[in-house]
Design a protein around this motif. Sequence first.
Motif, PDB file in Angstrom:
ATOM      1  N   HIS A   1       0.829  -1.212   0.000  1.00 28.02           N
ATOM      2  CA  HIS A   1       0.000   0.000   0.000  1.00 28.02           C
ATOM      3  C   HIS A   1       0.859   1.256   0.000  1.00 28.02           C
TER       4      HIS A   1
ATOM      5  N   GLU B   1       1.997   1.928  -3.505  1.00 29.19           N
ATOM      6  CA  GLU B   1       0.902   2.409  -4.343  1.00 29.19           C
ATOM      7  C   GLU B   1       0.738   3.924  -4.248  1.00 29.19           C
ATOM      8  N   HIS B   2       1.080   4.494  -3.097  1.00 30.45           N
ATOM      9  CA  HIS B   2       0.847   5.924  -2.872  1.00 30.45           C
ATOM     10  C   HIS B   2       2.124   6.762  -2.892  1.00 30.45           C
TER      11      HIS B   2
ATOM     12  N   ASN C   1      -7.489   8.677   0.583  1.00 31.21           N
ATOM     13  CA  ASN C   1      -7.518   7.744  -0.540  1.00 31.21           C
ATOM     14  C   ASN C   1      -7.333   6.302  -0.084  1.00 31.21           C
TER      15      ASN C   1
ATOM     16  N   ARG D   1     -10.551   5.056   1.648  1.00 29.99           N
ATOM     17  CA  ARG D   1     -11.555   4.755   0.639  1.00 29.99           C
ATOM     18  C   ARG D   1     -11.226   3.451  -0.103  1.00 29.99           C
ATOM     19  N   GLN D   2      -9.964   3.276  -0.415  1.00 37.81           N
ATOM     20  CA  GLN D   2      -9.535   2.062  -1.109  1.00 37.81           C
ATOM     21  C   GLN D   2      -9.842   0.820  -0.272  1.00 37.81           C
TER      22      GLN D   2
ATOM     23  N   ASP E   1     -13.654   0.191  -0.054  1.00 37.45           N
ATOM     24  CA  ASP E   1     -14.177  -0.419  -1.285  1.00 37.45           C
ATOM     25  C   ASP E   1     -13.827  -1.903  -1.345  1.00 37.45           C
TER      26      ASP E   1
END
Length: 524
Positions: free
Chosen positions: A134, A137-138, A276, A279-280, A283
């Motif tokens: 993670h 990813e950011h 973000n 939220r990821q 989801d």
Amino acid sequence: MAISSIAATVFAILLGFVVLSYVRSSTQTRRVRGHLPPGPPPKWIVGNLFDFPLAKPWETYRRWAEEYGDVVHLDLPVKPIVMLGSLKAANDLLDKRSQIYSDRPQSVMLELLSFGWAFSTMPYGSLWRTCRKHFHEHFNQSIVRHQHSTTQLQESRALLKRILFTPELARQHIRSLPGSSIIKVVYGTRDASRTDTYVRLAETALDAARKASVPGAFMAELLPFLRHIPSWLPGGNARRFSEKYRPSVCEMRDKPFDEVQAAMAAGKTIPCVAYNLIRQLQDAHGTQELTAEQDTVARIVTAVAYAGAADTTTASIESFVLAMGLYPEVQRKAQVELDRVVGPSRLPDFNDLESLTYVKAVVLETLRWMPAVPLGIPHSLTTDDECNGYHLPKGTILMVNAWAMMKNPEDYPDPDDFKPERFLDAEGNINPDVRDPRTIAFGFGRRICPGSDFAISLLSICIASMLHVFEIKAGTDESSQPVVLTAEGCSEAISSPLMFPRHIVPRSAQAERLIRDVVVECED
């Protein structure tokens, strides 16, 4: 109550020495059976326990490497340690055999401080892999360039403004830059007062981590039973230290994250990594509520970014400023290049960096000249192994002397001098044949720092911006006496300069106007 506590403490100490004697006996047996690497002669019972230097240990470790070789064994009662004194040794073990050298030793002091959430020191396993995935990813290179560079540029220019208005606080302003940049990126914080609060919180917590991570600074790391001695008794310094700093460590991890969650619960959209990521994960889970594991992962990823950028990048920027005060000819060469590429009518931006070859060399030399993390972060061996015919038992802690590697005269002639030219070829381009210090500065194997792209990006634009508008000199002290700068760093795990230039002023009237224009732009 006090008498029983004292009795328990005395019993713990006696029991510890019994265990110590037993482990020492076992270590001697392993030495005979396993042919451990050479190292300083051990003493009876305590081995090399009291050979650990407290001041600038990397210098002592280099001397040991010169005497015993680039793989040096320290005979400790509880934690066998191997020092890697060369890049070849680090590559052979930590890179080429990363599948068994990617674990981290568990630190007594970091555990007492409640710093176990930092995945830079987290054990190698599923939680670490999830957090690192993670994080990448950011904070990968593409995301940094397209999503985070605007904040980095704004914060670097705000730094110029602060230094212009209060140059006597220049070092304090520099220390706030990485923290304020990452806080805005990670938590979306725009309120100046709240940002300052978060920066101070990080400085307090990370100051504790720096002090706790110096090898030999706390005997509880070498004799873990000492962690049980109450803080009010002699020998209870480990608990005294952790009780002082633990609240700040926990608050640094949780406070800004909780505020983002509260804002989201109120229906607000906050453009930041924490928002973000939450939220990821929501989801992926199909619900607004995070599982306990998802909540842990999100807090770790955001807090690690917050902690990492707020410390090591600060030390590198401070080293750069010191180097400019010590090497004015380097400063002049970089400014000539900036004047040619950028010109006098604007400030540099990220589009200019590719053309600023000499400035890129200054960034590389900054990383090499005074390494921010001189001993890296220790690795731990997960199974028995061999190196150069010597036996390395499971559980061995491996420490990398990155400082010595950066000072290797075979790779970097005249290593104590600040020479960006060492990274340039005859045509003035970056020379690929010279070892890139980033391959050392950000670690080895599977534990390479995942935040290196963010750090290099911020360091580069900060250096280019400061050189373009400021003249940096040693200056004078409070008594108007000339300051004599020295290239000396502190002895903490994150090493920053002990001295700092006092003269940081605009290099021209036009440069000052550029800074003042930034003030108007930010206010608008």
